[in-house]
Motif scaffolding. Structure first.
Motif, PDB file in Angstrom:
ATOM      1  N   SER A  20      -1.798 -24.893 -23.370  1.00 33.32           N
ATOM      2  CA  SER A  20      -0.620 -25.597 -22.859  1.00 33.32           C
ATOM      3  C   SER A  20       0.144 -26.244 -23.994  1.00 33.32           C
ATOM      4  O   SER A  20       1.349 -26.374 -23.963  1.00 33.32           O
ATOM      5  N   TRP A  21      -0.582 -26.724 -24.977  1.00 29.95           N
ATOM      6  CA  TRP A  21       0.030 -27.261 -26.191  1.00 29.95           C
ATOM      7  C   TRP A  21      -0.931 -27.050 -27.352  1.00 29.95           C
ATOM      8  O   TRP A  21      -2.126 -26.946 -27.171  1.00 29.95           O
ATOM      9  N   ILE A  22      -0.396 -26.946 -28.508  1.00 31.27           N
ATOM     10  CA  ILE A  22      -1.227 -26.784 -29.708  1.00 31.27           C
ATOM     11  C   ILE A  22      -0.902 -27.931 -30.650  1.00 31.27           C
ATOM     12  O   ILE A  22       0.252 -28.137 -31.018  1.00 31.27           O
ATOM     13  N   MET A  23      -1.919 -28.669 -31.010  1.00 29.07           N
ATOM     14  CA  MET A  23      -1.758 -29.816 -31.898  1.00 29.07           C
ATOM     15  C   MET A  23      -2.759 -29.699 -33.039  1.00 29.07           C
ATOM     16  O   MET A  23      -3.701 -28.916 -32.968  1.00 29.07           O
ATOM     17  N   SER A  24      -2.553 -30.487 -34.061  1.00 20.42           N
ATOM     18  CA  SER A  24      -3.516 -30.506 -35.160  1.00 20.42           C
ATOM     19  C   SER A  24      -4.834 -31.083 -34.651  1.00 20.42           C
ATOM     20  O   SER A  24      -4.829 -32.066 -33.911  1.00 20.42           O
TER      21      SER A  24
ATOM     22  N   GLY B 105      -6.643 -29.218 -23.991  1.00 20.41           N
ATOM     23  CA  GLY B 105      -6.564 -30.154 -25.099  1.00 20.41           C
ATOM     24  C   GLY B 105      -7.916 -30.772 -25.440  1.00 20.41           C
ATOM     25  O   GLY B 105      -8.966 -30.356 -24.970  1.00 20.41           O
ATOM     26  N   GLY B 106      -7.865 -31.788 -26.281  1.00 23.54           N
ATOM     27  CA  GLY B 106      -9.081 -32.446 -26.735  1.00 23.54           C
ATOM     28  C   GLY B 106      -9.083 -32.587 -28.249  1.00 23.54           C
ATOM     29  O   GLY B 106      -8.055 -32.416 -28.915  1.00 23.54           O
ATOM     30  N   ARG B 107     -10.262 -32.854 -28.792  1.00 23.22           N
ATOM     31  CA  ARG B 107     -10.368 -33.149 -30.226  1.00 23.22           C
ATOM     32  C   ARG B 107      -9.990 -31.961 -31.110  1.00 23.22           C
ATOM     33  O   ARG B 107      -9.660 -32.136 -32.284  1.00 23.22           O
ATOM     34  N   LEU B 108     -10.027 -30.732 -30.555  1.00 21.71           N
ATOM     35  CA  LEU B 108      -9.691 -29.549 -31.357  1.00 21.71           C
ATOM     36  C   LEU B 108      -8.202 -29.224 -31.318  1.00 21.71           C
ATOM     37  O   LEU B 108      -7.751 -28.311 -32.009  1.00 21.71           O
ATOM     38  N   GLY B 109      -7.441 -29.944 -30.479  1.00 19.02           N
ATOM     39  CA  GLY B 109      -6.005 -29.716 -30.412  1.00 19.02           C
ATOM     40  C   GLY B 109      -5.601 -28.472 -29.638  1.00 19.02           C
ATOM     41  O   GLY B 109      -4.475 -28.001 -29.775  1.00 19.02           O
ATOM     42  N   ARG B 110      -6.513 -27.925 -28.843  1.00 17.68           N
ATOM     43  CA  ARG B 110      -6.229 -26.729 -28.034  1.00 17.68           C
ATOM     44  C   ARG B 110      -7.151 -26.758 -26.816  1.00 17.68           C
ATOM     45  O   ARG B 110      -7.889 -27.730 -26.613  1.00 17.68           O
TER      46      ARG B 110
END
Length: 464
Positions: free
Chosen positions: A114-118, A195-200
């Motif tokens: 849904s979203w990709i974060m660092s 999501g979560g600590r891995l950013g995915r």
């Protein structure tokens, strides 16, 4: 104004890319359901009706009256957000319980992020094994994956496939949490973690195997009936001997008890804090009610003629009032307090000759809060940190000198003396917001001469 979409509009392109990505994921999930034998060609229409109903349930719509082509159209346009619950329902009620977790993990693996974060914390806080038995001792070729371990537990304990998916969701969600307690979002009906600590998207394969083993041992000890525990432990922890399983069980059981004791202590502390707040609220309510009663009981028809020399204002013992004497303080939910003084208020020197006795001050307070626009709390806030309890203690006394040692007495005298020197009557409701009005009144006030016989340009208190 509605946005007009241009062919080369970046927003339109991005939306089209997302739609195409979701369409691919939906087709891939259908293909995987077929590969696992959960969806036959002649079951497609039934599956579409089930999936559409999942969405309709969310929106309180009726599906029974729809024709099949309407269902087909809605099925094609359905977002992945509503499509996924239908797929998970299919797995829950059609997958064999010895492969439910494995099938689930394979099918949802194609769901796009849904979203990709660092990544906030790529290394799991649970990376280190907690017991000597957490890491599997089986040969590499015999080791079981996380999903296989869950399926073994569910099969041996004779649980349903939906239990496998629920266990998988809880373990995965907890591992998505970083060391600060920030986690991904767990879908209540889908057990999918965004999501979560891995950013995915957080998957079961992201969870350390030894942590899954610990959680499964905990599940066996706390969730299964006693007559099913031993057989299930032997099946899941096939790499350990009977004595090792018992030691493993004892360690996990003690850890669970430690967690429960900690949670109990935290709950009790929270309860004590809650009861303290409630008691404080009750005390404040009682003080407020008592305050109103005391105000009404005070005799106000008394002689208020000044009595010079009644007392001495000691500013070293009790500091000056801190709030405005002409502007009522703010009194609204979430914030309350005295209004700030105007410069002209701060400049006034009221001296140190207290010329009213305690009964006169009490009468002035009672008349002021009953006949002006000020509340008793607003009056209290203008003093320096005077509590309701302190004010009530002063108000309930009777006699010219009763309450003379209370801080409320000199602060209240100073309050009314400042208003008097600014030109306000005791119950004057006119509270000018224009500082110029204050300056005009201040200009008409005679300035006190200093020791050299010259007038002061800024008033200063005579300290004792």
């Amino acid at each position: 104004m509605n946005r007009v979409a241009e062919p080369d509009d970046p927003w339109v392109r991005r939306r089209a890319e997302e739609d195409a990505r979701e369409a691919r994921a939906k087709n891939q999930m259908i293909t995987k359901l077929k590969q696992h034998g959960l969806l036959l060609d002649d079951q497609i229409d039934e599956f579409k009706r089930d999936v559409v109903r999942c969405e309709d349930d969310k929106r309180s719509l009726r599906e029974t009256r729809r024709r099949q082509h309407e269902i087909d159209e809605k099925f094609e346009k359905m977002s992945l957000h509503f499509f996924l619950p239908g797929v998970v329902e299919r797995i829950k009620y059609h997958a064999p319980n010895d492969r439910a977790a494995q099938i689930y993990e394979d099918v949802v693996s194609v769901v796009p992020d849904s979203w990709i974060m660092s990544p906030r914390e790529p290394v799991s806080p649970r990376e280190e094994p907690e017991t000597p038995f957490s890491v599997s001792r089986a040969p590499s070729r015999s080791k079981k994956s996380n999903a296989e371990l869950i399926d073994i537990l569910v099969t041996t304990a004779k649980l349903e496939s939906r239990e496998a998916i629920s266990i998988r969701g809880q373990i995965t969600w907890y591992d998505s949490m970083d060391s600060k307690g920030n986690s991904g979002m767990l879908g209540g009906g889908t057990s999918f973690v965004n999501g979560g600590r891995l950013g995915r998207n957080h998957m079961l394969d992201d969870v350390p195997n030894h942590y899954v083993r610990d959680r499964l041992m905990n599940y066996i000890l706390t969730m299964l009936d006693e007559d099913r525990r031993e057989e299930t432990k032997k099946a899941v922890f096939f790499d350990l001997g009977a004595a090792e399983i018992e030691q493993y069980s004892a360690i996990i059981w003690q850890k669970q008890k430690d967690i429960e004791l900690k949670e109990r202590a935290e709950w009790e502390e929270s309860e004590r804090a809650f009861l303290k707040r409630e008691n404080q609220k009750a005390a404040m309510a009682a003080n407020s009610e008592r305050q109103d009663t005391l105000i009404n009981e005070i005799e106000t028809n008394i002689d208020l003629t000044p009595r010079p020399g009644f007392g001495v204002r000691d500013y070293h013992k009790v500091e000056s009032i801190s709030g405005s004497v002409v502007k009522p303080g703010v009194d609204r939910p979430g914030f309350s307090g005295a209004a700030r003084m105007e410069p002209e208020e701060r400049d006034i020197d009221v001296g140190n000759d207290i010329d009213r006795d305690c009964d006169q001050i009490r009468a002035m307070i009672a008349r002021f809060v009953k006949e002006s626009e000020w509340s008793c709390d607003q009056f209290r806030w203008a003093l320096r940190w005077a509590s309701r309890a302190q004010l009530n203690t002063f108000l309930e006394k009777r006699g010219p000198s009763a309450g003379k040692q209370s801080n409320i007495f000199p602060l209240s005298w100073e309050y009314f003396k400042k208003r008097e020197m600014l030109g306000y009557s005791l119950t004057d409701n006119n509270t000018p917001n224009d500082a110029g009005v204050l300056r005009e009144r201040d200009g008409n006030r005679r300035k006190r001469p200093n020791a050299g016989g010259k007038e002061k340009t800024r008033g200063k208190r005579t300290r004792t």
